[in-house]
Write a protein that holds these residues in place. Structure first.
Motif, PDB file in Angstrom:
ATOM      1  N   ALA A 142     -19.718  -5.105 -23.334  1.00  0.00           N
ATOM      2  CA  ALA A 142     -18.263  -5.260 -23.333  1.00  0.00           C
ATOM      3  C   ALA A 142     -17.759  -5.739 -21.972  1.00  0.00           C
ATOM      4  N   LEU A 143     -18.345  -5.214 -20.889  1.00  0.00           N
ATOM      5  CA  LEU A 143     -17.945  -5.658 -19.551  1.00  0.00           C
ATOM      6  C   LEU A 143     -18.317  -7.118 -19.319  1.00  0.00           C
ATOM      7  N   LYS A 144     -19.460  -7.512 -19.854  1.00  0.00           N
ATOM      8  CA  LYS A 144     -19.927  -8.895 -19.663  1.00  0.00           C
ATOM      9  C   LYS A 144     -19.059  -9.879 -20.437  1.00  0.00           C
ATOM     10  N   THR A 145     -18.689  -9.533 -21.656  1.00  0.00           N
ATOM     11  CA  THR A 145     -17.894 -10.422 -22.500  1.00  0.00           C
ATOM     12  C   THR A 145     -16.390 -10.193 -22.344  1.00  0.00           C
ATOM     13  N   LYS A 146     -16.002  -9.267 -21.453  1.00  0.00           N
ATOM     14  CA  LYS A 146     -14.588  -8.954 -21.176  1.00  0.00           C
ATOM     15  C   LYS A 146     -13.849  -8.521 -22.436  1.00  0.00           C
ATOM     16  N   ARG A 147     -14.460  -7.632 -23.184  1.00  0.00           N
ATOM     17  CA  ARG A 147     -13.850  -7.061 -24.378  1.00  0.00           C
ATOM     18  C   ARG A 147     -13.582  -5.578 -24.159  1.00  0.00           C
ATOM     19  N   ASP A 148     -13.087  -4.908 -25.205  1.00  0.00           N
ATOM     20  CA  ASP A 148     -12.788  -3.475 -25.098  1.00  0.00           C
ATOM     21  C   ASP A 148     -14.067  -2.672 -24.954  1.00  0.00           C
ATOM     22  N   THR A 149     -14.060  -1.744 -23.991  1.00  0.00           N
ATOM     23  CA  THR A 149     -15.239  -0.900 -23.758  1.00  0.00           C
ATOM     24  C   THR A 149     -15.298   0.199 -24.813  1.00  0.00           C
TER      25      THR A 149
END
Length: 527
Positions: A329-336
């Motif tokens: 999620a951090l890599k793809t900038k999505r919700d953790t």
């Protein structure tokens, strides 16, 4: 230069005789090939022997942790302080920093010192007199055992390694049981496929197959101790009209052996679960009360130990087990992710989808407190866990009732805008409807009302008269002209009457009567 050398027997301080040869680090090992050569490089200045194993253990643990023991401090003050101008070679750089701070002695640690220590260790029997090799070996072995026991801090009730092994084995058993049961159902399903739909419980299925064997034996066998009466009748009826293939006795025997394995593993799993439950209540009672024994054991196994788990903050405890999803999620900038292993706790499972994140966050915070209490506290009661669980349950109840108490600073600010205002049912006089005209006398008001009434009555009579004229007069033109003149005269008279304001209501009535009489007389004359 002086050299501090630690042994299992005690502390030894050597003095370097030829410092020039120490510069050649690569060829230094040649100077320690024999005891005679070693005595030419270093010479024993002082040797402080340990009194017993306890003293040796205390000294060795202090050295491992990089601390300065009392005994070593006395020796350094006594011997090395006399030659304060000389450097002291130490094997541990951390220990050298402590000695320099406390005793103000210049210490050195370098690759040259490491090679020198290795040479001294190889020829320790020749350099230190009065220590036979057998005694030295016995001292080393005893100190190693004592040090390993100290590191383990052995306590049978506080060994979390057993929990890690038990939960890992429990997961492995679940996987193997699923594989075995699937194989058993598929294998026996070729012979009696209807049995799998009638009996849904895996353990009951295996017990039934083991007891009966071939499907033709169901009619004569009694399985009432395994199955209820209704299901037993259904099984016997299905066995008579089964669509399965015929199998040999050897195949049935192999299936029965597989069923035996499934039943044994299931019994061992229940026994292992009871053992894990008791062990968890002994080691981490508060954690067990908060999230249950299975989730608590998985958290401990994931962290490595209870002490390592106690070092984690609440946010890490919340996401423990969901590391892959977090970094993705951090890599793809999505919700953790909002939860990891803690998702399987009963409190999170009770909530609806909307509030799972809030409850998992609060549960992780309270769980982190209980873990630290279990790992570092001396009390073994589960009162703290019960109190924290009650707090989480009350919070859960509030969320479900949509009566969320605002606790944070921003919540307080929002609460100010939503204050309750009591709206009274008593009506208040509105002064905006008041007239700004000056006050008028009562007589004037009565006259105005009467004038309005007379105007309305006159207008109504006009309309009636016009309707009569339209109906009676249609053909004679001269008659129309006369009537038109009469109508004009009537209008003039009515305007004069309206212009004259009557003083009282009775006079207005008399005037109206006179008008009616005049109209009647004129109509008669015209006829």
């Amino acid at each position: 230069m002086l050299v501090l050398f630690e042994t299992a027997a005690g502390y030894a301080i050597f003095k370097v005789l030829n410092e020039k040869k120490l510069q050649e680090v690569d060829s230094l090992w040649k100077e320690f090939e024999t005891p005679e050569k070693a005595n030419k490089i270093v010479k024993l200045k002082h040797f402080e022997k340990f009194q017993d194993t306890t003293e040796a253990l205390a000294a060795s643990t202090a050295l491992v942790e990089g601390k300065l023991s009392k005994n070593l401090k006395k020796i350094l003050k006594k011997i090395v302080a006399k030659d304060a101008h000389e450097q002291l070679a130490v094997a541990d750089a951390k220990l050298g920093g402590v000695i320099k701070d406390k005793l103000n002695l210049s210490c050195i640690h370098s690759p040259m010192v490491t090679e020198l220590m290795r040479g001294i260790r190889s020829q320790i029997e020749g350099l230190i007199t009065g220590l036979p090799s057998r005694e030295m070996a016995a001292m080393c072995l005893g100190l190693a055992h004592s040090l390993s026991r100290y590191k383990l801090k052995f306590s049978p009730d506080k060994v979390d390694t057993m929990i890690i092994q038990a939960i890992s084995l429990l997961d492995d058993l679940d996987k193997e049981l699923n594989n075995y049961i699937m194989r058993c159902r598929e294998w026996y399903g070729w012979h009696f496929p209807e049995l799998g739909k009638i009996i849904t419980d895996n353990l009951t299925y295996c017990k039934c197959v083991r007891k009966v064997g071939d499907r033709t034996n169901f009619a004569s066998s009694d399985v009432s101790d395994i199955l209820p009466e209704e299901i037993e009748e259904d099984v016997k009826a299905a066995a008579e009209i089964s669509m399965g293939t015929e199998v040999s006795e050897e195949d049935i025997n192999n299936i029965i052996h597989l069923c035996d394995q499934v039943i044994e593993i299931s019994e061992y799993r229940t026994q292992l679960y009871d053992y894990l439950k008791n062990r968890m209540m002994a080691i981490a009672p508060n954690l067990t009360v908060m999230v249950g024994e299975l989730v608590g054991a998985r958290l401990i196994a994931h962290a490595g130990s209870l002490l390592n788990l106690a070092k984690h903050p609440a946010s890490t405890v919340q996401l423990l087990g969901a590391e892959k999803a977090l970094f993705r999620a951090l890599k793809t900038k999505r919700d953790t992710p909002k939860f990891g292993l803690i998702y399987h706790a009963s409190l999170v499972g009770q909530t609806n989808t909307k509030n799972k994140g809030k409850i998992s966050r609060m549960l992780a915070a309270k769980t982190a407190l209980t873990i630290r209490y279990d790992a570092l506290g001396e009390n073994t009661s589960a009162e703290m866990g019960a109190e924290n669980r009650l707090k989480v349950e009350t919070r859960l109840r509030l969320l479900e009732e949509r009566g969320i108490r605002r606790i944070s600073g921003t919540g307080k600010a929002l609460a100010r805008t939503d204050k309750y205002q009591n709206k009274s049912e008593v009506k208040i006089f509105d002064p905006s409807g008041d007239s700004t005209l000056p006050a008028v006398s009562k007589k004037r008001k009565i006259q105005e009302v009467e004038d309005q009434d007379t105007e309305v009555a006159v207008k109504a009579k006009k309309l009636k008269a016009e309707m009569k004229e339209e109906t009676t007069v249609e053909d004679d033109e001269p008659v129309k002209k006369k009537k038109k003149k009469k109508d004009k005269e009537k209008q003039v008279e009515e305007e004069e009457v309206l212009n004259e304001e009557p003083p009282t209501s009775p006079t207005v009535e008399n005037a109206e009567k006179k008008k009616k009489k005049k109209k009647k007389t004129k109509d008669e004359d015209e006829d």
